[in-house]
Scaffold this motif. Structure first.
Motif, PDB file in Angstrom:
ATOM      1  N   SER A 148       0.847  -1.195   0.000  1.00 21.71           N
ATOM      2  CA  SER A 148       0.000   0.000   0.000  1.00 21.71           C
ATOM      3  C   SER A 148       0.884   1.247   0.000  1.00 21.71           C
ATOM      4  CB  SER A 148      -0.883   0.008   1.251  1.00 21.71           C
ATOM      5  OG  SER A 148      -0.084   0.247   2.403  1.00 21.71           O
ATOM      6  N   ILE A 149       0.264   2.382  -0.205  1.00 20.61           N
ATOM      7  CA  ILE A 149       0.995   3.653  -0.148  1.00 20.61           C
ATOM      8  C   ILE A 149       1.594   3.857   1.248  1.00 20.61           C
ATOM      9  CG2 ILE A 149      -1.028   5.072   0.413  1.00 20.61           C
ATOM     10  CD1 ILE A 149       0.198   7.220  -1.512  1.00 20.61           C
ATOM     11  N   LEU A 150       0.910   3.373   2.267  1.00 25.19           N
ATOM     12  CA  LEU A 150       1.447   3.468   3.625  1.00 25.19           C
ATOM     13  C   LEU A 150       2.717   2.636   3.776  1.00 25.19           C
ATOM     14  CD1 LEU A 150      -1.790   3.279   5.792  1.00 25.19           C
ATOM     15  CD2 LEU A 150      -0.260   5.231   5.545  1.00 25.19           C
ATOM     16  N   GLN A 151       2.694   1.447   3.208  1.00 26.21           N
ATOM     17  CA  GLN A 151       3.846   0.553   3.333  1.00 26.21           C
ATOM     18  C   GLN A 151       5.064   1.040   2.547  1.00 26.21           C
ATOM     19  OE1 GLN A 151       1.394  -2.822   2.131  1.00 26.21           O
ATOM     20  NE2 GLN A 151       1.988  -3.868   4.022  1.00 26.21           N
ATOM     21  N   THR A 152       4.827   1.761   1.462  1.00 27.13           N
ATOM     22  CA  THR A 152       5.944   2.243   0.639  1.00 27.13           C
ATOM     23  C   THR A 152       6.448   3.604   1.089  1.00 27.13           C
ATOM     24  OG1 THR A 152       4.505   3.316  -0.979  1.00 27.13           O
ATOM     25  CG2 THR A 152       5.120   1.002  -1.397  1.00 27.13           C
ATOM     26  N   GLY A 153       5.660   4.299   1.924  1.00 30.08           N
ATOM     27  CA  GLY A 153       6.030   5.661   2.318  1.00 30.08           C
ATOM     28  C   GLY A 153       5.800   6.658   1.200  1.00 30.08           C
ATOM     29  N   GLY A 154       4.969   6.277   0.245  1.00 32.23           N
ATOM     30  CA  GLY A 154       4.659   7.166  -0.876  1.00 32.23           C
ATOM     31  C   GLY A 154       3.823   8.350  -0.440  1.00 32.23           C
ATOM     32  N   ALA A 177      -8.127  13.245   6.152  1.00 30.95           N
ATOM     33  CA  ALA A 177      -8.230  11.862   6.622  1.00 30.95           C
ATOM     34  C   ALA A 177      -7.040  11.036   6.133  1.00 30.95           C
ATOM     35  CB  ALA A 177      -9.544  11.237   6.165  1.00 30.95           C
ATOM     36  N   LEU A 178      -6.604  11.266   4.900  1.00 28.96           N
ATOM     37  CA  LEU A 178      -5.401  10.580   4.399  1.00 28.96           C
ATOM     38  C   LEU A 178      -4.202  10.910   5.283  1.00 28.96           C
ATOM     39  CD1 LEU A 178      -5.295  10.862   0.482  1.00 28.96           C
ATOM     40  CD2 LEU A 178      -5.397   8.767   1.847  1.00 28.96           C
ATOM     41  N   ARG A 179      -4.049  12.193   5.592  1.00 25.89           N
ATOM     42  CA  ARG A 179      -2.932  12.617   6.445  1.00 25.89           C
ATOM     43  C   ARG A 179      -3.022  11.976   7.831  1.00 25.89           C
ATOM     44  NH1 ARG A 179      -4.561  17.928   4.573  1.00 25.89           N
ATOM     45  NH2 ARG A 179      -3.481  18.326   2.613  1.00 25.89           N
ATOM     46  N   ASP A 180      -4.237  11.937   8.383  1.00 31.77           N
ATOM     47  CA  ASP A 180      -4.432  11.316   9.696  1.00 31.77           C
ATOM     48  C   ASP A 180      -4.039   9.841   9.690  1.00 31.77           C
ATOM     49  OD1 ASP A 180      -5.307  13.664  10.850  1.00 31.77           O
ATOM     50  OD2 ASP A 180      -7.434  13.105  10.859  1.00 31.77           O
ATOM     51  N   LEU A 181      -4.149   9.206   8.539  1.00 31.80           N
ATOM     52  CA  LEU A 181      -3.796   7.791   8.407  1.00 31.80           C
ATOM     53  C   LEU A 181      -2.294   7.596   8.178  1.00 31.80           C
ATOM     54  CD1 LEU A 181      -6.833   6.778   6.226  1.00 31.80           C
ATOM     55  CD2 LEU A 181      -6.333   5.890   8.522  1.00 31.80           C
ATOM     56  N   GLY A 182      -1.578   8.702   7.999  1.00 28.17           N
ATOM     57  CA  GLY A 182      -0.133   8.614   7.835  1.00 28.17           C
ATOM     58  C   GLY A 182       0.386   8.829   6.430  1.00 28.17           C
ATOM     59  N   VAL A 183      -0.503   9.197   5.501  1.00 27.50           N
ATOM     60  CA  VAL A 183      -0.090   9.450   4.120  1.00 27.50           C
ATOM     61  C   VAL A 183       0.255  10.932   3.970  1.00 27.50           C
ATOM     62  CG1 VAL A 183      -0.792   9.413   1.691  1.00 27.50           C
ATOM     63  CG2 VAL A 183      -1.588   7.611   3.248  1.00 27.50           C
ATOM     64  N   THR A 184       1.438  11.230   3.472  1.00 27.87           N
ATOM     65  CA  THR A 184       1.790  12.613   3.152  1.00 27.87           C
ATOM     66  C   THR A 184       0.956  13.020   1.948  1.00 27.87           C
ATOM     67  OG1 THR A 184       4.045  12.309   3.952  1.00 27.87           O
ATOM     68  CG2 THR A 184       3.666  14.155   2.441  1.00 27.87           C
ATOM     69  N   ALA A 185       0.150  14.073   2.100  1.00 22.39           N
ATOM     70  CA  ALA A 185      -0.773  14.460   1.031  1.00 22.39           C
ATOM     71  C   ALA A 185      -0.812  15.970   0.859  1.00 22.39           C
ATOM     72  CB  ALA A 185      -2.175  13.939   1.334  1.00 22.39           C
ATOM     73  N   GLU A 186      -0.675  16.392  -0.389  1.00 21.28           N
ATOM     74  CA  GLU A 186      -0.866  17.786  -0.758  1.00 21.28           C
ATOM     75  C   GLU A 186      -2.116  17.872  -1.611  1.00 21.28           C
ATOM     76  OE1 GLU A 186       2.553  19.849  -2.270  1.00 21.28           O
ATOM     77  OE2 GLU A 186       3.873  19.039  -0.709  1.00 21.28           O
ATOM     78  N   THR A 187      -2.607  19.087  -1.819  1.00 22.52           N
ATOM     79  CA  THR A 187      -3.847  19.271  -2.571  1.00 22.52           C
ATOM     80  C   THR A 187      -3.668  20.302  -3.676  1.00 22.52           C
ATOM     81  OG1 THR A 187      -4.632  21.015  -1.098  1.00 22.52           O
ATOM     82  CG2 THR A 187      -5.291  18.747  -0.563  1.00 22.52           C
ATOM     83  N   GLY A 188      -4.641  20.283  -4.570  1.00 20.15           N
ATOM     84  CA  GLY A 188      -4.763  21.337  -5.565  1.00 20.15           C
ATOM     85  C   GLY A 188      -5.500  22.499  -4.925  1.00 20.15           C
ATOM     86  N   GLN A 189      -6.089  23.340  -5.754  1.00 22.16           N
ATOM     87  CA  GLN A 189      -6.841  24.496  -5.263  1.00 22.16           C
ATOM     88  C   GLN A 189      -8.284  24.357  -5.724  1.00 22.16           C
ATOM     89  OE1 GLN A 189      -4.994  28.280  -6.048  1.00 22.16           O
ATOM     90  NE2 GLN A 189      -6.945  29.347  -5.933  1.00 22.16           N
ATOM     91  N   PHE A 190      -9.176  24.143  -4.781  1.00 18.88           N
ATOM     92  CA  PHE A 190     -10.578  23.897  -5.110  1.00 18.88           C
ATOM     93  C   PHE A 190     -11.150  25.031  -5.957  1.00 18.88           C
ATOM     94  CE2 PHE A 190     -15.122  23.939  -4.535  1.00 18.88           C
ATOM     95  CZ  PHE A 190     -15.456  22.595  -4.654  1.00 18.88           C
TER      96      PHE A 190
END
Length: 148
Positions: A65-71, A112-125
């Motif tokens: 998973s993305i969590l396991q790879t540190g992606g 929620a992704l970040r809370d699960l440990g995934v580094t996540a950035e966003t676009g601009q809504f």
């Protein structure tokens, strides 16, 4: 909610020539909130995404998973995933959540992704965005919380 996941080696989103979000190896996630979606929907989708085994292990099998790879992830709001093309040649988008609700749910999904440990950035809504990516595989997965 609907999401289109693309496994990428890199992805970025720019608005008016300025990079507002990017990720390295991981996932580009295009997200669309639908009427009736809630925080629980966004959280459940984030949990599913974080656990999907879309990345290769040492044997070349998609076992990680993305969590396991540190992606990392780049999350981009895309109401056009709600396109209805059943009538005529011009898609309708009335199946997407209203903008105020959609923005909240989109941000809740990323959080929620970040809370699960995934580094996540966003676009601009709501902005005209230019998304660049290098699809890895290619691997593209469609998720719809209504479909289970």
């Amino acid at each position: 909610m609907r999401a289109l996941l693309q496994r990428v080696t890199e992805a970025s989103v720019t608005v008016e020539g300025e990079t507002v979000g990017q990720c390295g190896p991981g996932l580009l996630i295009l997200v669309c909130a639908m009427p009736g979606d809630t925080y629980d929907t966004a959280k459940a989708l984030a949990t599913k995404v974080s656990k999907l085994r879309l990345f290769k292990d040492d044997a070349g099998k998609m076992n990680l998973s993305i969590l396991q790879t540190g992606g990392s992830a780049l999350v981009v709001s895309q109401f056009t995933l709600a396109a209805d093309t059943s009538r005529g040649n011009r898609p309708g988008f009335s199946g997407a959540a209203k903008p105020e609700e959609a923005e909240t749910l989109y941000l809740q999904f990323a959080h929620a992704l970040r809370d699960l440990g995934v580094t996540a950035e966003t676009g601009q809504f709501g902005a005209e965005m230019s998304v660049a990516l290098t699809n890895d595989g290619p691997l593209t997965i469609w998720l719809d919380t209504e479909a289970g």
